[in-house]
Design an enzyme around this catalytic site. Structure first.
Site, PDB file in Angstrom:
ATOM      1  N   THR A  19       0.809  -1.236   0.000  1.00 23.09           N
ATOM      2  CA  THR A  19       0.000   0.000   0.000  1.00 23.09           C
ATOM      3  C   THR A  19       0.840   1.282   0.000  1.00 23.09           C
ATOM      4  O   THR A  19       0.337   2.341   0.357  1.00 23.09           O
ATOM      5  CB  THR A  19      -0.942   0.047   1.227  1.00 23.09           C
ATOM      6  OG1 THR A  19      -0.132   0.121   2.419  1.00 23.09           O
ATOM      7  CG2 THR A  19      -1.877  -1.136   1.302  1.00 23.09           C
ATOM      8  N   ASP A  48      -0.044  -5.022   3.528  1.00 33.24           N
ATOM      9  CA  ASP A  48       1.153  -4.420   4.125  1.00 33.24           C
ATOM     10  C   ASP A  48       1.051  -2.894   4.096  1.00 33.24           C
ATOM     11  O   ASP A  48       0.761  -2.299   3.060  1.00 33.24           O
ATOM     12  CB  ASP A  48       2.401  -4.836   3.328  1.00 33.24           C
ATOM     13  CG  ASP A  48       3.648  -4.157   3.865  1.00 33.24           C
ATOM     14  OD1 ASP A  48       4.132  -4.598   4.923  1.00 33.24           O
ATOM     15  OD2 ASP A  48       4.117  -3.183   3.250  1.00 33.24           O
ATOM     16  N   TYR A  53       3.756   5.669   5.540  1.00 29.92           N
ATOM     17  CA  TYR A  53       3.078   5.878   4.261  1.00 29.92           C
ATOM     18  C   TYR A  53       2.066   7.025   4.364  1.00 29.92           C
ATOM     19  O   TYR A  53       1.093   6.953   5.123  1.00 29.92           O
ATOM     20  CB  TYR A  53       2.395   4.585   3.779  1.00 29.92           C
ATOM     21  CG  TYR A  53       3.374   3.439   3.525  1.00 29.92           C
ATOM     22  CD1 TYR A  53       4.756   3.654   3.469  1.00 29.92           C
ATOM     23  CD2 TYR A  53       2.924   2.140   3.328  1.00 29.92           C
ATOM     24  CE1 TYR A  53       5.650   2.620   3.236  1.00 29.92           C
ATOM     25  CE2 TYR A  53       3.815   1.087   3.090  1.00 29.92           C
ATOM     26  CZ  TYR A  53       5.181   1.345   3.062  1.00 29.92           C
ATOM     27  OH  TYR A  53       6.066   0.306   2.836  1.00 29.92           O
TER      28      TYR A  53
HETATM   29  P1  NAP Z   1       5.713  -2.993  -6.690  1.00 32.13           P
HETATM   30  O1  NAP Z   1       4.655  -3.715  -5.980  1.00 32.13           O
HETATM   31  O2  NAP Z   1       6.890  -3.739  -7.205  1.00 32.13           O
HETATM   32  O3  NAP Z   1       5.111  -2.212  -7.942  1.00 32.13           O
HETATM   33  C1  NAP Z   1       3.923  -1.470  -7.915  1.00 32.13           C
HETATM   34  C2  NAP Z   1       3.645  -0.949  -9.326  1.00 32.13           C
HETATM   35  O4  NAP Z   1       3.537  -2.079 -10.198  1.00 32.13           O
HETATM   36  C3  NAP Z   1       2.359  -0.151  -9.465  1.00 32.13           C
HETATM   37  O5  NAP Z   1       2.637   0.888 -10.370  1.00 32.13           O
HETATM   38  C4  NAP Z   1       1.377  -1.144 -10.088  1.00 32.13           C
HETATM   39  O6  NAP Z   1       0.445  -0.526 -10.946  1.00 32.13           O
HETATM   40  C5  NAP Z   1       2.309  -2.028 -10.905  1.00 32.13           C
HETATM   41  N1  NAP Z   1       1.784  -3.384 -11.016  1.00 32.13           N
HETATM   42  C6  NAP Z   1       1.388  -4.207 -10.006  1.00 32.13           C
HETATM   43  N2  NAP Z   1       0.934  -5.365 -10.490  1.00 32.13           N
HETATM   44  C7  NAP Z   1       1.037  -5.282 -11.845  1.00 32.13           C
HETATM   45  C8  NAP Z   1       0.704  -6.156 -12.912  1.00 32.13           C
HETATM   46  N3  NAP Z   1       0.157  -7.364 -12.682  1.00 32.13           N
HETATM   47  N4  NAP Z   1       0.941  -5.734 -14.190  1.00 32.13           N
HETATM   48  C9  NAP Z   1       1.483  -4.522 -14.434  1.00 32.13           C
HETATM   49  N5  NAP Z   1       1.804  -3.641 -13.457  1.00 32.13           N
HETATM   50  C10 NAP Z   1       1.579  -4.025 -12.177  1.00 32.13           C
HETATM   51  O7  NAP Z   1       6.293  -1.771  -5.830  1.00 32.13           O
HETATM   52  P2  NAP Z   1       6.093  -1.200  -4.363  1.00 32.13           P
HETATM   53  O8  NAP Z   1       4.759  -0.582  -4.204  1.00 32.13           O
HETATM   54  O9  NAP Z   1       7.304  -0.379  -4.099  1.00 32.13           O
HETATM   55  O10 NAP Z   1       6.250  -2.497  -3.433  1.00 32.13           O
HETATM   56  C11 NAP Z   1       5.160  -3.246  -2.964  1.00 32.13           C
HETATM   57  C12 NAP Z   1       4.873  -2.968  -1.504  1.00 32.13           C
HETATM   58  O11 NAP Z   1       5.995  -3.315  -0.695  1.00 32.13           O
HETATM   59  C13 NAP Z   1       4.654  -1.494  -1.182  1.00 32.13           C
HETATM   60  O12 NAP Z   1       3.417  -1.020  -1.658  1.00 32.13           O
HETATM   61  C14 NAP Z   1       4.837  -1.505   0.303  1.00 32.13           C
HETATM   62  O13 NAP Z   1       3.682  -2.021   0.956  1.00 32.13           O
HETATM   63  C15 NAP Z   1       6.026  -2.469   0.444  1.00 32.13           C
HETATM   64  N6  NAP Z   1       7.339  -1.779   0.482  1.00 32.13           N
HETATM   65  C16 NAP Z   1       8.089  -1.878   1.627  1.00 32.13           C
HETATM   66  C17 NAP Z   1       9.315  -1.237   1.711  1.00 32.13           C
HETATM   67  C18 NAP Z   1      10.134  -1.348   2.975  1.00 32.13           C
HETATM   68  O14 NAP Z   1      11.098  -0.604   3.141  1.00 32.13           O
HETATM   69  N7  NAP Z   1       9.806  -2.266   3.846  1.00 32.13           N
HETATM   70  C19 NAP Z   1       9.807  -0.494   0.621  1.00 32.13           C
HETATM   71  C20 NAP Z   1       9.045  -0.441  -0.539  1.00 32.13           C
HETATM   72  C21 NAP Z   1       7.828  -1.100  -0.598  1.00 32.13           C
HETATM   73  P3  NAP Z   1      -1.042  -0.075 -10.495  1.00 32.13           P
HETATM   74  O15 NAP Z   1      -0.922   0.467  -9.096  1.00 32.13           O
HETATM   75  O16 NAP Z   1      -1.411   0.923 -11.516  1.00 32.13           O
HETATM   76  O17 NAP Z   1      -1.943  -1.284 -10.530  1.00 32.13           O
END
Ligand code: NAP
Length: 276
Positions: A19, A48, A53
């Protein structure tokens, strides 16, 4: 959906929903809420979030969005490192619970390592567990040496290490993932589809074509190919949510894995754990 077992014995789905940057823009909130709710109905019940955030806005948005779905959800939040010490941890947790409109977190993570000694953080987390405010605790962005130190600091109950891991970022495979596996601590892969910026041509597409799926689905099936890795993609488009759910059923063959290895080689030496 395939489940991964946490050290406490609780089973959680191998693919959940991230999220980061969700719920911050009122113009996008309706679509984001619908996508999250659809994901939960499809079985992506691991959600998550973090106090960081949107400076609390994402947790507040989730509090509104989850409503009657709370019981179905395995809710994870994270505390800022500077809030992980004696006294402040309890206050940070209470504030997250209030924003999330819930009495408990299923999992509470240290967002990254900061100034607070790990033993003090562990003590605080265990106290929250004893008080029934959290069911389990874990960490995020801790590399192998930090995890070993955590174990020595009494952190044997650590439920997960949430780390940056995807097909283009294979560093953790060198020693962190093997160490977690030996300790029976599941890894939680964040940014598992490289924040929506996967290469647009190459091995992922070749494999995807063979299975009649998208490259993003291949990337998710690849990240979760080990029984000890969970992935938490963020998706605000319902089409993406459905694809991500379906990726949990995708079985990659050894031919697929070899092609992916050739294009995105596994690490041959230790590199410091990358974080976003
Ligand atoms: P991610 O999940 O790798 O990528 C999200 C992006 O990918 C969004 O633009 C989404 O588009 C797109 N996407 C998702 N599924 C898709 C699919 N099936 N086909 C095409 N595009 C797709 O990146 P993230 O948000 O950085 O990481 C995921 C989660 O991990 C975060 O949201 C957060 O909860 C957590 N996180 C934790 C940390 C930490 O330090 N612990 C750091 C970074 C992230 P749409 O939204 O347009 O659907």
């Amino acid at each position: 959906m395939r489940a991964v077992t946490l050290p406490s014995g609780i089973e959680i789905p191998v693919i959940g929903q991230g999220t980061w940057r969700v719920g911050e823009d009122p113009r996008r909130q309706k679509a984001e809420a619908e996508a999250l709710q659809a994901g939960i109905e499809l079985g992506l019940t691991l959600i998550d979030t973090a106090e960081m955030y949107g400076d609390g806005a994402t947790e507040s948005f989730l509090g509104e969005t989850l409503g009657g779905l709370r019981q179905k959800v395995f809710l994870v939040s994270k505390v800022y490192p500077q809030n992980a010490g004696r006294g402040r941890l309890g206050r940070a947790c209470d504030a997250s619970l209030k924003r999330l409109r819930t009495d408990w977190l299923d999992l509470y993570l240290l967002h990254w390592r900061g100034p607070i000694p790990l033993a003090e953080m562990v003590e605080g987390m265990e106290a929250l567990k004893a008080a029934g405010k959290i069911r389990a605790w874990g960490v995020s962005n801790l590399d192998t040496a930090d995890m070993e130190e955590l174990m020595r600091a009494g952190g044997l109950a650590c439920a997960t290490d949430q780390v940056l891991y995807n097909v283009t970022r294979r560093g953790p495979e060198f020693d962190l993932l093997p160490m977690l596996e030996r300790s029976a601590i599941p890894a939680m892969a964040y940014s598992p589809v490289e924040q929506g910026d996967l290469p647009s041509t190459g091995a992922l597409q070749t494999v995807a074509k063979r299975h009649g799926v998208s490259a993003y689905q291949v990337a998710l099936a690849w990240v979760t190919r080990s029984p000890n890795v969970i992935a938490i993609p963020k998706a605000s488009e319902i089409k993406h949510v459905r694809e991500n759910r379906a990726a949990a059923e995708l079985q990659l063959t050894s031919e697929d894995l070899n092609e992916i290895d050739a294009a995105y080689p596994p690490p041959s030496r230790k590199t410091r754990l990358a974080m976003l």
